[in-house]
Design an enzyme around this catalytic site. Structure first.
Site, mmCIF file in Angstrom:
data_model
loop_
_atom_site.group_PDB
_atom_site.id
_atom_site.type_symbol
_atom_site.label_atom_id
_atom_site.label_comp_id
_atom_site.label_asym_id
_atom_site.label_seq_id
_atom_site.Cartn_x
_atom_site.Cartn_y
_atom_site.Cartn_z
ATOM 1 N N TRP A 128 79.990 44.529 22.067
ATOM 2 C CA TRP A 128 79.033 44.687 23.169
ATOM 3 C C TRP A 128 77.598 44.534 22.681
ATOM 4 O O TRP A 128 76.745 43.988 23.386
ATOM 5 C CB TRP A 128 79.222 46.057 23.823
ATOM 6 N N HIS A 129 77.321 45.008 21.467
ATOM 7 C CA HIS A 129 75.951 44.977 20.971
ATOM 8 C C HIS A 129 75.462 43.578 20.626
ATOM 9 O O HIS A 129 74.247 43.348 20.627
ATOM 10 C CB HIS A 129 75.809 45.892 19.742
ATOM 11 N N GLY A 130 76.343 42.662 20.316
ATOM 12 C CA GLY A 130 75.840 41.331 20.005
ATOM 13 C C GLY A 130 76.901 40.366 19.528
ATOM 14 O O GLY A 130 77.993 40.761 19.105
#
Length: 482
Positions: free
Chosen positions: A333-335
């Site tokens: 989700w973060h990248g």
């Protein structure tokens, strides 16, 4: 548009407040104004991408209507077929939202992996797309609404503009906190604006602005110089560790500062958003750290991913599986980079060890557990902020070996020139101000003096922030890119 910008502070926000309170005679009109202002806020930096957000709003609104219709038919006719259609709509909701994320956030990463796997036999060209700001945040919020309608937790929204306001309310639009519709439902029409709320919101906003401009940005300048230096040469161990710690302070004050500003702005308009940080750097385990850091994201994944998979119930193998999937998804989700995936796995490893050893259930943990938590999370931040795994490995070489030496005159210079910012950064990681205020209020001594001086202190702090804002450099919020 940044909260910490002249445009927002002196143009957008005053106009928004004036328009909102000028229409105090109608809640629906106020909500409409907030919805239009939120679209303008988002469109300011990237006008074409506001269409993606509007599309996301309409898609999830229609999915919610579809789930509701199936539920009504199922209750009237007890038809199993409607239950199947309802599940199909839920699956389509997940596919649609995840598909948008994959297209804009992960497509080029997947193309790169494919090209590397093909080893030059056939190369796919990267897509010329830019990640829309806040897409990860407003997508999770929109999905949670459909999930809650499916579970019968909240009633369906008939008004698409009301749903639009829930999704794109500008204080929380691009970096959270991530909230559920259930927590905001009553506030949309039944909130109360008071002078106390407005004044507390102003103070909370100034505190967040100070965190961003006076601490996060100062730490960012040091971090950027150290990380840039290590890309060209081996740097001393002391300097490498300093860079890791300054990034740990930077990301905390950057993100918690944004959350404070979002909460403060919401209070100005009568909304109460949940807290997103609870002094994570005082934690004595990695598990506790992530319960205190980005609380709204952790709650979202716990509510809609971890618990539906079984949570902590079941045997050890199921616990390991559930936590592994959870942290893999959080990392993704973060990248779109291997660093985020490894960062997620890295945190999973320490959390599962703590779970198996029942660390959180042990009372009276020694201060060494606090030191351990700070070291583990700081090392994790190096993985998180590195451009790729090679860069992270290179930085770890400087942190854990003496290839570049140990002592560093550059590190001492940074410490000397930014001594005040380091002291403030470390002190306000702890609940010193909160505890002092509570102590004064309980004893009743100095309350009048404190309440008299506090507004002047906030005005002075705002003046200092504006001075730094006018003379400072551009440092966007880190989580704008997630």
């Amino acid at each position: 548009m940044l909260f910490s910008s002249i445009t927002f502070l002196f143009y957008f926000l005053p106009v928004a407040i004036l328009l909102y309170y000028a229409c105090a005679w109608s809640r629906k009109v106020q909500n409409g104004i907030l919805f239009v202002l939120s679209l303008m806020f988002y469109a300011w930096g990237e006008p074409k991408y506001v269409l993606i957000m509007i599309g996301s709003i309409l898609f999830n609104y229609l999915m919610g209507i579809g789930v509701h219709c199936c539920t009504m038919r199922q209750e009237r006719k007890h038809a199993r077929s409607n239950g199947s259609v309802k599940k199909l709509i839920l699956v389509l909701t997940i596919i649609g939202n995840v598909g948008i994320l994959c297209l804009f956030k992960y497509s080029n990463f997947l193309i790169r992996i494919t090209n590397e796997a093909l080893e030059g036999r056939h190369q796919f060209e990267s897509l010329s797309i830019v990640l829309p700001l806040g897409i990860s945040f407003f997508t999770l919020q929109a999905m949670s609404y459909v999930f809650d309608v499916y579970r019968g937790v909240v009633p369906v929204l008939k008004n698409p503009f009301t749903f639009g306001l829930f999704v794109c309310f500008f204080p929380k639009l691009v970096a959270g906190p991530i909230i559920s519709y259930e927590s905001m439902r009553e506030q949309i029409y039944e909130r109360k604006e008071t002078f106390t709320k407005f004044s507390v919101g102003c103070c909370r906003f100034i505190v967040g602005l100070s965190k961003k401009l006076l601490i996060a940005n100062q730490m960012a300048m040091i971090t950027e110089q150290i990380f840039e230096l290590q890309t060209h040469q081996n740097i001393p161990m002391l300097l490498a560790w300093l860079g890791a710690f300054t990034y740990a302070l930077q990301i905390y004050y950057d993100f918690s500062g944004y959350s404070d500003m979002a909460i403060g702005l919401s209070l100005m308009f009568g909304f109460m958003l949940p807290e997103n940080f609870n002094y994570p750097y005082i934690s004595k385990s990695v598990s506790e750290f992530w319960r205190r850091w980005h609380i709204s994201l952790g709650n979202w994944f716990k509510e809609y991913v971890y618990i539906p998979m079984g949570g902590s119930r079941g045997n050890t193998d199921q616990l390991v599986r559930n936590l592994c999937v959870l942290w893999l998804l959080i990392g993704i989700w973060h990248g779109a980079e291997w660093t985020f995936i490894f960062w997620g796995i890295y945190n999973f490893i320490f959390i599962i060890i703590e779970k198996l050893l029942h660390v959180d259930k042990k009372t009276g943990l020694s201060p060494m557990y606090h030191v351990y938590t700070i070291l583990v999370t700081t090392i994790g931040w190096v993985i998180f902020c590195s451009d790729n795994l090679v860069s992270a490995g290179s930085y770890f070489t400087n942190m854990f070996t003496l290839k570049g030496g140990f002592l560093s005159s550059t590190a001492l210079m940074f410490l000397r020139e930014n001594f005040v910012f380091f002291v403030l950064g470390i002190l306000f990681c702890m609940p010193i101000a909160r505890n002092t205020n509570e102590h004064i209020m309980k004893r009743g001594k100095g309350t009048v003096v404190l309440s008299t001086l506090y507004p002047f202190a906030m005005i002075g702090l705002l003046f200092i922030c504006i001075t730094y804002l006018v003379n400072g450099t551009y440092h966007p919020f880190i989580y704008y890119f997630f």
